[in-house]
Scaffold this active site. Sequence first.
Site, PDB file in Angstrom:
ATOM      1  N   LYS A 100      -1.985  -8.801  -6.503  1.00 59.66           N
ATOM      2  CA  LYS A 100      -1.673 -10.145  -6.930  1.00 59.66           C
ATOM      3  C   LYS A 100      -1.244 -10.965  -5.709  1.00 59.66           C
ATOM      4  O   LYS A 100      -0.636 -10.386  -4.799  1.00 59.66           O
ATOM      5  CB  LYS A 100      -0.591 -10.198  -8.008  1.00 59.66           C
ATOM      6  CG  LYS A 100       0.588  -9.252  -7.862  1.00 59.66           C
ATOM      7  CD  LYS A 100       1.562  -9.399  -6.731  1.00 59.66           C
ATOM      8  CE  LYS A 100       2.198 -10.694  -6.448  1.00 59.66           C
ATOM      9  NZ  LYS A 100       3.176 -10.606  -5.320  1.00 59.66           N
ATOM     10  N   ALA A 112       0.851  -1.204   0.000  1.00 59.55           N
ATOM     11  CA  ALA A 112       0.000   0.000   0.000  1.00 59.55           C
ATOM     12  C   ALA A 112       0.882   1.247   0.000  1.00 59.55           C
ATOM     13  O   ALA A 112       0.605   2.230  -0.710  1.00 59.55           O
ATOM     14  CB  ALA A 112      -0.923  -0.015   1.210  1.00 59.55           C
ATOM     15  N   SER A 151      -8.256   0.732   7.508  1.00 59.30           N
ATOM     16  CA  SER A 151      -7.392  -0.150   8.271  1.00 59.30           C
ATOM     17  C   SER A 151      -8.257  -0.864   9.301  1.00 59.30           C
ATOM     18  O   SER A 151      -9.422  -0.521   9.487  1.00 59.30           O
ATOM     19  CB  SER A 151      -6.293   0.692   8.937  1.00 59.30           C
ATOM     20  OG  SER A 151      -5.317  -0.122   9.515  1.00 59.30           O
ATOM     21  N   ARG A 152      -7.660  -1.867   9.980  1.00 49.13           N
ATOM     22  CA  ARG A 152      -8.488  -2.649  10.909  1.00 49.13           C
ATOM     23  C   ARG A 152      -8.736  -1.932  12.219  1.00 49.13           C
ATOM     24  O   ARG A 152      -9.516  -2.398  13.032  1.00 49.13           O
ATOM     25  CB  ARG A 152      -7.848  -4.022  11.137  1.00 49.13           C
ATOM     26  CG  ARG A 152      -7.941  -4.935   9.936  1.00 49.13           C
ATOM     27  CD  ARG A 152      -7.064  -6.156  10.108  1.00 49.13           C
ATOM     28  NE  ARG A 152      -5.663  -5.789  10.189  1.00 49.13           N
ATOM     29  CZ  ARG A 152      -4.676  -6.609  10.520  1.00 49.13           C
ATOM     30  NH1 ARG A 152      -4.960  -7.853  10.822  1.00 49.13           N
ATOM     31  NH2 ARG A 152      -3.428  -6.177  10.563  1.00 49.13           N
ATOM     32  N   ASP A 210       3.471 -15.175  -3.701  1.00 51.68           N
ATOM     33  CA  ASP A 210       4.170 -13.892  -3.803  1.00 51.68           C
ATOM     34  C   ASP A 210       5.076 -13.845  -5.015  1.00 51.68           C
ATOM     35  O   ASP A 210       5.150 -12.820  -5.693  1.00 51.68           O
ATOM     36  CB  ASP A 210       5.003 -13.639  -2.535  1.00 51.68           C
ATOM     37  CG  ASP A 210       4.227 -12.872  -1.484  1.00 51.68           C
ATOM     38  OD1 ASP A 210       4.102 -11.649  -1.624  1.00 51.68           O
ATOM     39  OD2 ASP A 210       3.729 -13.502  -0.535  1.00 51.68           O
TER      40      ASP A 210
END
Length: 340
Positions: A109, A28, A48-49, A188
Amino acid sequence: MTLPVSRRPGADAVPALRWGVLGTGWIAEQFCGALHPHTSQRVAAVGSRSPESAQRAAARLGAESAYGSYAELVAAPEVDVVYVATPHPMHVDNALLAIEAGKHVLVEKPFAVNAEQGRRLAEAAEAAGVFCAEAMWTVFLPKFDVIRQLLDDGALGELTTVVADMGEWFDPGHRIFDPGLAGGAMLDLGTYPVTLATWAFGDATLQTVTGAGTRSGSGVMGQFSAGLDFGGGRLASLSASIEADLPTRATIAGSRGRLDIDRHFYRPGSFTLVRRDGSQERYTEEAVAHAGLFHEALEVARCIGEGLAQTPLRPLAATVDTLSVMDAIRATHGDEFACE
Ligand SMILES: NC(=O)c1ccc[n+]([C@@H]2O[C@H](COP(=O)([O-])OP(=O)(O)OC[C@H]3O[C@@H](n4cnc5c(N)ncnc54)[C@H](OP(=O)(O)O)[C@@H]3O)[C@@H](O)[C@H]2O)c1
């Protein structure tokens, strides 16, 4: 002969969208850092959390507003498009949240952890009529538009071979070692060589795959090596590793020549076209690493501006196809994710 010129749009040629960034970690920060200097795209909000981390992230990422939950972010009226930047297993649920709120969505991705989940997400986006794409930034880079033109113009003749690897070392605490976050070499890293092969070979369908893999100490896939037959005389030899710092180069070859793409093939950088007669052309550009992420944002803005629900540079069917090849490689050595 000179090389083709990239057709990627300039920053001023696309509408300025108001982005909502969902998840505030490493990528991000890279994404927002690439948007600010290179484009007129706006980081309108972050989600955000928790409210505290949202406030901190807004300051760090240059966002105009901050939301302490993902649900609030996707509902925010000032957000045109949501960028999902959470760990892999959360992509589908987080993207569905945005789609259900009627928002366009760009999903980091890998789009999903496997083809079945990817297909479900693609179908939901298509049913909702919103724009949706995988943020496979490689295929949106100017370098890859030049390569696309060379392939389409037959500079390599009939394609026969893709050879690509990707490997790097990570700190021991990185999420890539976490089985609970679908860690390991495939999602990844392996997604890049697999995407390169499926992208180069176009509509070819995987016929057979042979492969081998090893486990890292934490139990995730440490490395894989795979031989893939896409039919019609087209083979790929692909590998990825979190155990070794591999060259991370790629070659696409055919009956008339080959392209050698230099280290960090998936990023901005250089390549050489080597023809069958030995003559060469060199493509160079500054190897700016993740600063090149802004190109994917420009393509999203172009598509949304033109009313497209998908980008022709990375249709959802191609994303799902790549995921199914990754599934097939994992199946050669019994690699499964806890979240599957
Ligand atoms: N395109 C590229 O070059 C590139 C490079 C690296 C990574 N990626 C992709 O981007 C995604 C995120 O990778 P990253 O390296 O940015 O990860 P990261 O640094 O760990 O950040 C992930 C963020 O997701 C949120 N999150 C939600 N649920 C979480 C959970 N259970 N555990 C940890 N974080 C959680 C957190 O944000 P909040 O706390 O704010 O909610 C966290 O900061 C991955 O899917 C990866 O494949 C792409």
